[in-house]
Design an enzyme around this catalytic site. Structure first.
Site, short mmCIF file in Angstrom:
data_model
loop_
_atom_site.label_atom_id
_atom_site.label_comp_id
_atom_site.label_asym_id
_atom_site.label_seq_id
_atom_site.Cartn_x
_atom_site.Cartn_y
_atom_site.Cartn_z
N SER A 184 0.75 -1.26 0.16
CA SER A 184 0.00 0.00 -0.13
C SER A 184 0.89 1.29 -0.02
O SER A 184 2.12 1.37 0.40
CB SER A 184 -0.89 0.05 1.16
OG SER A 184 -1.68 -1.14 1.41
N GLN A 185 0.30 2.34 -0.42
CA GLN A 185 0.93 3.73 -0.18
C GLN A 185 1.16 4.22 0.94
O GLN A 185 -0.03 3.94 1.62
CB GLN A 185 -0.11 4.65 -1.25
CG GLN A 185 0.27 6.04 -1.32
CD GLN A 185 -0.94 6.95 -1.59
OE1 GLN A 185 -1.94 6.47 -2.12
NE2 GLN A 185 -0.48 8.22 -1.74
#
Ligand code: SAH
Length: 217
Positions: free
Chosen positions: A61-62
Site C-alpha cells: 500500500s501507499q
C-alpha cells in the site's frame, strides 16, 4: 544512491508529520523500513508515496494511505487487531508496533509465507500470519478492538462488523473493483456508527462474499 533514498525517506516522514495527527503512527512508520518489504530491485522506490508491486498481481500500500488507515484505527497498546490482506506485511509491522497483537490473514500462500518470514526475522513476536481467504469474518480469535481491510470490498462486510468488540473500529475500503470510499465502522453499545474517510483505490478483496478473482490480467 543511499543518500538519495535517505532523503526520500525524510521527505516522506516530514510530510506525514505535517498531515497526520496521530504522531504515534508517524513514529511507528519511521521505525519500520519500507525497503525491507519490497524486492531489492524496487528498494530505491521504497519512499515514493506510491503503491509498488509485490508479485502475484498485488501491491504494497501507499504509505500515506497506510498512515490514514492506521490512524483511523485509534490503536491502544492493549488492542487486539485483525488485518485482512497481509500482502508484504508492511502495514502489519506498523500495527504490531502500536497494538498488543495482530492476527493477519492473506489468501495467497507465497505472500503469506514471505510476509511471515520477514516479520519473524524483524522480531515481531506479536504477529500471527494465517494463510486463508477471509471476507465475511474471522471470528475464531476475535472479537477485535480493530479490524483493517487492505483490499476493496463490494459492500460493508457484515461478518467483520460482528467480529468487533464493543467500541471496536473497522476500517475498510468499499466500492467498485477499481475505486472505493474508505469507511470507518465503530461498534457502539447496541449498534454501529458509520463514517466515510475519503476516496481510495485498492486491489479487490477476493472471495465468495466479495469479488471473483480476475483471471484475464
Ligand atoms: N497492506 C499490504 C497490502 C496488501 S494488498 C501491504 O502493505 O503490503 C491486499 C492483499 O489482500 C493482497 O495480498 C491480496 O492477496 C489479499 N486479499 C485479497 N482478498 C483477500 C481475502 N478475501 N482474504 C485474505 N486476503 C485477501
Amino acid at each position: 544512491m543511499k543518500d538519495k533514498a535517505e532523503q526520500a525517506r525524510r521527505r516522506l516522514i516530514d510530510r506525514l508529520r505535517r498531515e497526520i495527527d496521530d504522531l504515534g503512527v508517524v513514529e511507528a512508520m519511521e521505525r519500520v523500513r519500507r525497503e525491507l518489504f519490497v524486492a531489492p530491485s524496487l528498494a530505491h522506490l521504497a519512499y515514493d508515496d506510491a503503491p509498488l508491486p509485490i508479485g502475484e498481481g498485488q501491491t504494497i500500500s501507499q504509505p500515506y494511505i497506510v498512515a490514514v488507515m492506521v490512524s483511523a484505527l485509534e490503536l491502544r497498546r492493549t488492542d487486539s487487531v485483525l488485518e485482512v490482506g497481509t500482502g508484504s506485511g508492511y502495514q502489519t509491522a506498523i500495527i504490531a508496533e502500536l497494538a498488543r497483537r495482530v492476527v493477519t490473514v492473506e489468501r495467497i500462500g507465497t505472500l503469506a509465507e514471505s510476509a511471515a518470514d520477514r516479520l519473524k526475522a524483524l522480531g515481531y513476536a506479536n504477529v500471527e500470519v494465517h494463510r486463508a481467504e477471509c471476507a465475511l469474518g474471522w471470528s475464531s480469535e476475535g472479537p477485535y478492538n480493530g479490524i483493517i481491510v487492505a483490499a476493496g470490498a463490494p459492500v460493508l462486510p457484515r461478518g467483520l462488523m460482528q467480529d468487533l468488540a464493543p467500541g471496536g473500529r473497522l476500517i475498510v475500503p468499499v466500492g467498485s473493483r477499481h475505486a472505493q470510499e474508505l469507511m470507518k465502522v465503530t461498534r457502539t453499545a447496541d449498534s454501529f456508527s458509520i463514517k466515510t474517510l475519503g476516496p481510495c483505490r485498492f486491489v479487490p478483496l477476493v472471495g465468495e462474499q466479495a469479488w471473483p478473482e480476475e483471471t484475464s490480467e
